[in-house]
Design a protein around this motif. Structure first.
Motif, mmCIF file in Angstrom:
data_model
loop_
_atom_site.group_PDB
_atom_site.id
_atom_site.type_symbol
_atom_site.label_atom_id
_atom_site.label_comp_id
_atom_site.label_asym_id
_atom_site.label_seq_id
_atom_site.Cartn_x
_atom_site.Cartn_y
_atom_site.Cartn_z
ATOM 1 N N LEU A 182 -45.535 -92.893 -49.531
ATOM 2 C CA LEU A 182 -46.080 -91.548 -49.431
ATOM 3 C C LEU A 182 -45.280 -90.578 -50.284
ATOM 4 C CD1 LEU A 182 -48.063 -89.572 -48.176
ATOM 5 C CD2 LEU A 182 -46.520 -89.350 -46.212
ATOM 6 N N GLY A 183 -43.952 -90.733 -50.260
ATOM 7 C CA GLY A 183 -43.113 -89.892 -51.107
ATOM 8 C C GLY A 183 -43.392 -90.113 -52.576
ATOM 9 N N THR A 184 -43.635 -91.393 -52.949
ATOM 10 C CA THR A 184 -43.978 -91.707 -54.338
ATOM 11 C C THR A 184 -45.284 -91.036 -54.738
ATOM 12 O OG1 THR A 184 -42.864 -93.844 -54.117
ATOM 13 C CG2 THR A 184 -44.392 -93.597 -55.956
ATOM 14 N N LEU A 185 -46.266 -91.125 -53.839
ATOM 15 C CA LEU A 185 -47.560 -90.498 -54.112
ATOM 16 C C LEU A 185 -47.412 -88.985 -54.239
ATOM 17 C CD1 LEU A 185 -50.650 -90.697 -54.352
ATOM 18 C CD2 LEU A 185 -50.760 -90.560 -51.849
ATOM 19 N N LEU A 186 -46.685 -88.380 -53.294
ATOM 20 C CA LEU A 186 -46.481 -86.935 -53.350
ATOM 21 C C LEU A 186 -45.682 -86.536 -54.586
ATOM 22 C CD1 LEU A 186 -45.709 -86.165 -49.595
ATOM 23 C CD2 LEU A 186 -47.741 -85.489 -50.896
ATOM 24 N N GLY A 187 -44.720 -87.395 -54.960
ATOM 25 C CA GLY A 187 -43.947 -87.102 -56.158
ATOM 26 C C GLY A 187 -44.827 -86.998 -57.392
ATOM 27 N N GLY A 188 -45.861 -87.850 -57.442
ATOM 28 C CA GLY A 188 -46.789 -87.779 -58.554
ATOM 29 C C GLY A 188 -47.718 -86.585 -58.482
ATOM 30 N N LEU A 189 -48.029 -86.146 -57.248
ATOM 31 C CA LEU A 189 -48.986 -85.046 -57.075
ATOM 32 C C LEU A 189 -48.330 -83.674 -57.160
ATOM 33 C CD1 LEU A 189 -51.160 -86.475 -54.136
ATOM 34 C CD2 LEU A 189 -51.776 -86.341 -56.567
ATOM 35 N N ILE A 190 -47.184 -83.515 -56.503
ATOM 36 C CA ILE A 190 -46.578 -82.192 -56.421
ATOM 37 C C ILE A 190 -45.193 -82.137 -57.066
ATOM 38 C CG2 ILE A 190 -47.864 -81.641 -54.321
ATOM 39 C CD1 ILE A 190 -45.336 -82.129 -52.692
ATOM 40 N N GLY A 191 -44.702 -83.281 -57.551
ATOM 41 C CA GLY A 191 -43.390 -83.321 -58.179
ATOM 42 C C GLY A 191 -42.313 -83.792 -57.204
ATOM 43 N N TRP A 192 -41.266 -84.418 -57.746
ATOM 44 C CA TRP A 192 -40.242 -84.974 -56.869
ATOM 45 C C TRP A 192 -39.447 -83.888 -56.159
ATOM 46 C CZ3 TRP A 192 -34.918 -84.372 -57.344
ATOM 47 C CH2 TRP A 192 -34.437 -83.855 -58.548
ATOM 48 N N ARG A 193 -39.264 -82.737 -56.784
ATOM 49 C CA ARG A 193 -38.491 -81.670 -56.143
ATOM 50 C C ARG A 193 -39.238 -81.112 -54.928
ATOM 51 N NH1 ARG A 193 -34.075 -80.321 -59.133
ATOM 52 N NH2 ARG A 193 -34.088 -80.891 -61.357
ATOM 53 N N ALA A 194 -40.519 -80.869 -55.073
ATOM 54 C CA ALA A 194 -41.304 -80.370 -53.942
ATOM 55 C C ALA A 194 -41.354 -81.402 -52.822
ATOM 56 C CB ALA A 194 -42.722 -80.017 -54.402
ATOM 57 N N THR A 195 -41.321 -82.682 -53.177
ATOM 58 C CA THR A 195 -41.315 -83.726 -52.160
ATOM 59 C C THR A 195 -40.039 -83.659 -51.326
ATOM 60 O OG1 THR A 195 -42.660 -85.138 -53.583
ATOM 61 C CG2 THR A 195 -41.488 -86.205 -51.775
ATOM 62 N N PHE A 196 -38.902 -83.427 -51.979
ATOM 63 C CA PHE A 196 -37.649 -83.289 -51.231
ATOM 64 C C PHE A 196 -37.681 -82.038 -50.345
ATOM 65 C CE2 PHE A 196 -35.799 -86.504 -54.025
ATOM 66 C CZ PHE A 196 -34.900 -87.124 -53.173
ATOM 67 N N VAL A 197 -38.293 -80.974 -50.804
ATOM 68 C CA VAL A 197 -38.427 -79.778 -49.960
ATOM 69 C C VAL A 197 -39.231 -80.101 -48.716
ATOM 70 C CG1 VAL A 197 -39.444 -77.471 -49.820
ATOM 71 C CG2 VAL A 197 -38.158 -78.133 -51.859
ATOM 72 N N LEU A 198 -40.322 -80.838 -48.882
ATOM 73 C CA LEU A 198 -41.148 -81.208 -47.741
ATOM 74 C C LEU A 198 -40.360 -82.043 -46.737
ATOM 75 C CD1 LEU A 198 -43.939 -81.154 -46.451
ATOM 76 C CD2 LEU A 198 -44.541 -83.159 -47.822
ATOM 77 N N VAL A 199 -39.542 -82.964 -47.227
ATOM 78 C CA VAL A 199 -38.694 -83.761 -46.334
ATOM 79 C C VAL A 199 -37.721 -82.860 -45.576
ATOM 80 C CG1 VAL A 199 -36.928 -85.565 -46.257
ATOM 81 C CG2 VAL A 199 -38.930 -85.843 -47.734
ATOM 82 N N SER A 200 -37.223 -81.822 -46.217
ATOM 83 C CA SER A 200 -36.325 -80.872 -45.551
ATOM 84 C C SER A 200 -37.029 -80.158 -44.404
ATOM 85 C CB SER A 200 -35.812 -79.832 -46.553
ATOM 86 O OG SER A 200 -35.057 -80.424 -47.562
ATOM 87 N N VAL A 201 -38.270 -79.736 -44.639
ATOM 88 C CA VAL A 201 -39.030 -79.039 -43.608
ATOM 89 C C VAL A 201 -39.261 -79.949 -42.407
ATOM 90 C CG1 VAL A 201 -41.258 -77.979 -43.073
ATOM 91 C CG2 VAL A 201 -40.124 -77.470 -45.252
#
Length: 418
Positions: A182-201
């Motif tokens: 899921l993180g890989t998919l999100l990384g492709g859709l919204i970028g790896w930095r935004a994916t790490f932000v989402l994990v923080s939330v």
């Protein structure tokens, strides 16, 4: 994985059950009611999920993260290594330093650290800063791993301890196998930095959930120390730790650089699909392990190892494309899915509470070695060397599990040591 993991850190695993006068006012536990309290167990499973997701997410976005940090892929892979090194090296000292802390406050602090570290990772373009905050998150993971099994044992009646451990440890393979795709998919859709932000939330929300639903326990009284290293003298502990080391090393060599392996097989565009298949198979492995671990620890551990061995043999076959990769990934997932539960249960049966820090140190140290060794293999021999390395590591694992029939992986489990 790191398992990884994995596996997993003052400490309910070192603390005898609290006296009624010292325990916090909390709802009756599953042990008292005769059932399993799902909300606290699932909160703890989610803590395991976030610990592994925080550690392994770079594996799913490694090429993109490497470009963002202006380093090569092997250097970016060391963001996993430094996390695992920090966890492995600090498991014992952090356990001692936080022995007097109340347990829930300790777990909440660790989860908040995940949120902070992922936020800094998302914002940083400096490789050194990223490595520092990844190390801090690894220290927090050392706390989480030592707490999970102790909490599971406190919350469950004796005949359901294995199932409670399975629930809490399910977060490990789910993170590696579902969270990372899921993180890989999100990384492709919204970028790896935004994916790490989402994990923080999500980590911040988890801290609130733990504070609201997990019972608190007091820390260890001053002077109430157990000889942790003395657990190495107990029959069965060393064989279990050997299996932990070799299995986790094999998994992490292959998993950390799975993107490079798939690229070499012409399947780079199928990275998220392959990891999703691994995740679905791992869920099946979790389900089987959770239902049977209290009765079939030894057969399940043998089956897990054999499944991963067969997977490695398929991946080592020359010229194998999707027709071999997908069946191999299914077998890999079936084997890996329940391994954290199996090994946590085995080490607890052999060494009791004092063996838990040894498992945490071993698991995470060899996750770190796996990341580093995989980088060396990638540069020196190419990704085709990974499955052969897995085969070389898992054959001894199968032999040790088969041989530890009286202690370590017995056919009939003895009562756990406390």
């Amino acid at each position: 994985m790191s398992m990884s993991q994995m596996s997993e850190p003052g400490r309910p695993t070192d603390v005898p059950p609290a006296e009624p006068s010292t325990a916090s006012t909390a709802p009756p536990s599953g042990r008292e009611r005769g059932g399993l309290p799902l909300s606290p167990l699932l909160a703890l499973a989610t803590a395991a999920f976030m610990a592994i997701l925080t550690e392994a997410l770079p594996a799913g976005v490694l090429p993109e993260m490497a470009r963002g940090l202006s380093v090569g892929e092997s250097a970016a892979g060391q963001t996993l290594t430094v996390y695992a090194i920090a966890t492995g090296l600090t498991a014992l000292p952090v356990t001692a330093a936080t022995a007097a802390w109340r347990r829930k406050r300790l777990v909440v602090a660790a989860v908040v650290t995940f949120a902070a570290a992922n936020t800094v990772t998302a914002l940083s373009s400096d490789y050194l800063l990223t490595m520092v905050v990844r190390a801090a998150a690894g220290v927090a993971a050392a706390v989480v791993w030592a707490e999970l099994v102790g909490y599971a044992r406190r919350l469950a009646p004796p005949h359901l301890v294995g199932r409670a451990i399975a629930i809490t440890m399910a977060g490990v393979p789910l993170a590696l196998s579902l969270g990372i795709p899921l993180g890989t998919l999100l990384g492709g859709l919204i970028g790896w930095r935004a994916t790490f932000v989402l994990v923080s939330v999500v980590s911040a929300g988890l801290a609130v959930w733990i504070a609201a639903s997990v019972p608190d326990h007091p820390g260890r009284r001053s002077g109430a120390r157990e000889p942790v290293l003395g657990a190495l003298r107990l029959p069965g502990v060393v064989p279990v730790l050997f299996v932990v080391a070799a299995y986790v090393l094999a998994h992490n060599i292959l998993y950390t650089y799975v993107a490079a392996f798939l690229d070499a097989r012409g399947m780079g565009g199928a990275r998220d699909t392959v990891l999703l298949v691994l995740g679905v198979a791992s869920v099946a492995g979790i389900a089987v392990t959770g239902a049977l671990v209290d009765r079939l620890l030894r057969p399940l551990t043998l089956a897990s190892t054999a499944a991963f061995l067969l997977a490695a043999a398929l991946l080592a076959a020359p010229g194998g494309g999707a027709a071999l990769v997908y069946p191999a990934v299914v077998l890999w997932g079936l084997g890996w899915g329940g391994v954290s539960t199996l090994l946590q249960t085995a080490v607890t049966g052999a060494g009791g509470d004092r063996a838990q820090p040894l498992l945490v140190t071993t698991w995470n140290s060899f996750m770190a070695v796996g990341g580093a060794a995989g980088g060396v293999l990638l540069d020196a021999a190419g990704p085709g060397s990974f499955p052969w390395t897995v085969l070389a590591l898992l054959v001894p694992v199968l032999l040790v599990v088969a041989g530890a029939r009286r202690h370590g992986f017995p056919a009939l489990r003895a009562p756990e040591k406390h």
